[in-house]
Write an enzyme that holds these catalytic residues in place. Structure first.
Site, short mmCIF file in Angstrom:
data_model
loop_
_atom_site.label_atom_id
_atom_site.label_comp_id
_atom_site.label_asym_id
_atom_site.label_seq_id
_atom_site.Cartn_x
_atom_site.Cartn_y
_atom_site.Cartn_z
N ASP A 115 43.95 33.62 41.79
CA ASP A 115 42.79 32.54 42.16
C ASP A 115 43.11 31.19 41.34
O ASP A 115 42.30 30.70 40.65
CB ASP A 115 41.43 33.21 41.61
CG ASP A 115 41.37 33.53 40.19
OD1 ASP A 115 42.43 33.62 39.55
OD2 ASP A 115 40.03 33.70 39.73
N ASP A 120 46.56 31.06 36.08
CA ASP A 120 47.14 31.48 36.96
C ASP A 120 48.41 30.76 37.68
O ASP A 120 49.48 31.22 37.81
CB ASP A 120 46.39 31.60 38.48
CG ASP A 120 45.09 32.52 38.28
OD1 ASP A 120 45.12 33.59 38.60
OD2 ASP A 120 44.14 31.78 37.71
N ASN A 144 38.12 32.06 40.35
CA ASN A 144 37.80 30.63 40.04
C ASN A 144 37.18 29.80 40.73
O ASN A 144 36.43 28.73 40.18
CB ASN A 144 39.21 30.22 39.21
CG ASN A 144 39.66 30.85 38.10
OD1 ASN A 144 38.70 31.43 37.44
ND2 ASN A 144 41.18 31.14 38.04
N THR A 228 46.00 38.34 39.00
CA THR A 228 45.80 37.71 38.12
C THR A 228 44.14 37.14 38.40
O THR A 228 43.60 36.03 37.65
CB THR A 228 46.29 36.78 37.66
OG1 THR A 228 46.59 35.69 38.68
CG2 THR A 228 47.80 37.16 36.95
N PHE A 269 35.68 37.93 33.11
CA PHE A 269 35.24 37.31 34.22
C PHE A 269 35.86 37.95 35.50
O PHE A 269 34.96 38.31 36.41
CB PHE A 269 35.92 35.87 34.01
CG PHE A 269 35.63 35.14 35.73
CD1 PHE A 269 34.42 34.50 35.84
CD2 PHE A 269 36.72 34.71 36.30
CE1 PHE A 269 34.25 33.85 37.05
CE2 PHE A 269 36.54 34.27 37.49
CZ PHE A 269 35.24 33.61 38.04
N ASN A 270 37.10 38.24 35.61
CA ASN A 270 37.75 38.96 36.78
C ASN A 270 37.01 40.31 37.03
O ASN A 270 36.91 40.72 38.26
CB ASN A 270 39.24 39.04 36.44
CG ASN A 270 40.02 37.75 36.52
OD1 ASN A 270 39.46 36.77 36.93
ND2 ASN A 270 41.29 37.70 35.72
N HIS A 342 45.87 33.91 29.36
CA HIS A 342 45.29 35.11 29.99
C HIS A 342 46.18 35.54 31.05
O HIS A 342 46.77 36.63 31.07
CB HIS A 342 43.88 34.82 30.76
CG HIS A 342 42.78 34.46 29.78
ND1 HIS A 342 42.37 35.06 28.83
CD2 HIS A 342 42.23 33.38 29.78
CE1 HIS A 342 41.36 34.56 28.24
NE2 HIS A 342 41.10 33.27 28.94
N ASP A 343 46.24 34.77 32.21
CA ASP A 343 47.14 35.27 33.58
C ASP A 343 48.69 35.32 33.18
O ASP A 343 49.28 36.37 33.65
CB ASP A 343 46.87 34.42 34.67
CG ASP A 343 45.39 34.49 35.00
OD1 ASP A 343 44.66 35.68 34.62
OD2 ASP A 343 44.87 33.69 35.39
#
Ligand code: BDR
Ligand code: CA
Length: 417
Positions: A115, A120, A144, A228, A269-270, A342-343
């Site tokens: 996203d 990402d 996102n 992701t 979040f995800n 993160h991703d």
């Protein structure tokens, strides 16, 4: 090296390569059937005489798991072409070692689902630059930002990095939840910051789950999905096409956290955006690599690293440096010392697993709960008695991570980029 040793060697290093090199179908068919029945992967059978193609066709008819190859193979280039067509092993006296090396160099086929999103986008920059991954498709998901915005961003990022793979537009909303976006982190566009090129191509006519299904169906070997964003598309794929589960080698995902959340005290979040989808993924039986907050908040790119990226001075590095700065601005305001990647962890885990501390663990997704909806409950101490369903990344060598990321971005200054 004799053939048996070579066979063992290939199987050990590639995990994909039993061999049959018989001259006649009468011998090859029973041997191929035995290997397939024994759970060994697809077998390529090749012969070096004029009858090779006819024989191969007869064998492939009797043993459908055989990937029909390129016919009579007499040179290394032809062997490589057959491997590119999906051959899982070829033996040719005299050049076996070179073929083994080629197999080792072979790319892991992946679908990138995300996203974008700054992290990402950087994950995709890393994936495109890596010689270990072969990107078969890209799919956008709602997270996102809205699906319209993340799809547009996906097309812009692919255009920027010269990623020529079909892009499938994802599901417009989570399975049950209302849409939830993160403009505070990624801006109103979902990818605020530097100007990006307009898309040089359009999204595929296929939706994300349908594009994933097509790619899986057509791939001669199982494909890894790098997810992701929220797990909506992957769950939709699993629900619509359970028969394709066996074509998914692994799902390497960014989501969750064993110790903490970042959108509620307990949820990341995800996973919070679509807990039902995450539950479908975690109970699917497909091998999972989970890059959760435990590791991603340690995978920090520091301001001095931004400068190393910028100094590369190629068409992508300057944009990445600006993305890092934008992403860091929000994180600095809530106390981070750097930009959490993160991703990119979900990609890095596939190409450099050695820099991570990984714990196999049984992970459940809380879909109820007054305080804990969207939590990844990791059975660290083995209370549940369940076998692990995820390889959970718990720690990373931050310095190596940063070095590898910077190194990867050099790719965009090289001729082949
Ligand atoms: C995750 O949430 C998104 O904002 C990021 O892109 C990442 O996938 C981190 O919690
Ligand atoms: Ca994301």
């Amino acid at each position: 090296m004799d053939k048996t040793e070579l066979m063992k060697d290939v199987l050990k290093v590639t995990g994909i390569a039993p061999i049959i090199a018989y001259a006649e179908p009468e011998q090859a068919v029973p041997a191929a059937k035995a290997l397939v029945a024994g759970g060994l992967p697809v077998v390529e059978v090749l012969m070096r005489n004029e009858h090779a193609m006819g024989n191969l066709e007869r064998i492939a008819r009797d043993v459908p798991e055989i990937v029909a190859g390129a016919g009579t193979i007499i040179t290394l280039d032809q062997a490589k072409a057959a491997i590119d067509h999906g051959a899982q092993f070829i033996i040719m006296p005299g050049i076996g070692r070179q073929v083994v090396e080629y197999c080792i160099d072979k790319k892991i086929p992946v679908i990138l689902d995300g996203d974008p999103g700054h992290d990402d986008a950087i994950a995709w920059v890393l994936a495109r630059a890596s010689r270990e991954l072969g990107i078969l498709a890209v799919t956008s998901c709602c997270g996102n930002q809205t699906i319209e915005k993340t799809t547009y961003n996906a097309l812009r990022v692919c255009t920027l990095i010269g990623l020529h793979a079909p892009v499938g537009k994802g599901c417009p909303h989570p399975l049950l939840n209302d849409v939830m976006n993160a403009p505070s982190v990624h801006g109103e566009s979902g990818l605020d910051g530097p100007a990006l090129p307009e898309p040089a191509f359009e999204a595929s006519a296929l939706s994300a789950p349908e594009l994933m299904a097509k790619v899986l169906r057509e791939s001669p070997e199982p494909v890894t999905i790098v997810a992701t964003g929220p797990q909506t598309n992957v769950a939709a794929l699993l629900l619509a096409h359970p028969e394709l589960k066996c074509k998914i080698a692994r799902i390497s995902l960014m989501g969750g956290g064993i110790a903490t959340g970042n959108w509620t005290p307990a949820a990341e979040f995800n996973i919070l955006v679509d807990p039902e989808a995450a539950r479908i993924v975690f109970t699917s039986g497909v091998p999972i690599t989970m890059a959760g907050l435990d590791v991603t908040e340690k995978a920090l790119i520091m301001p001095e690293d931004f400068e190393r990226v910028r100094a590369l001075g190629n068409p992508v590095s300057d944009i990445v440096a600006q993305w890092l700065e934008f992403f860091y601005k929000f994180h600095r305001s809530i106390g981070y010392a750097g930009a959490p990647m993160h991703d990119p962890c979900a990609v890095m885990a596939l190409i450099h697993p050695e820099i991570f501390t990984i714990r196999p663990m049984y992970v459940q997704i809380e879909t109820e709960g007054e305080y804990c909806r969207g939590t990844t409950v990791g059975d660290l101490l083995g209370f549940s008695g369940h076998a692990p369903n995820a390889d959970v990344l718990m720690d990373v060598d931050r310095g190596r991570f940063a070095d590898l990321l910077v190194e990867a971005i050099k790719f965009y200054g090289e001729a082949e980029a």
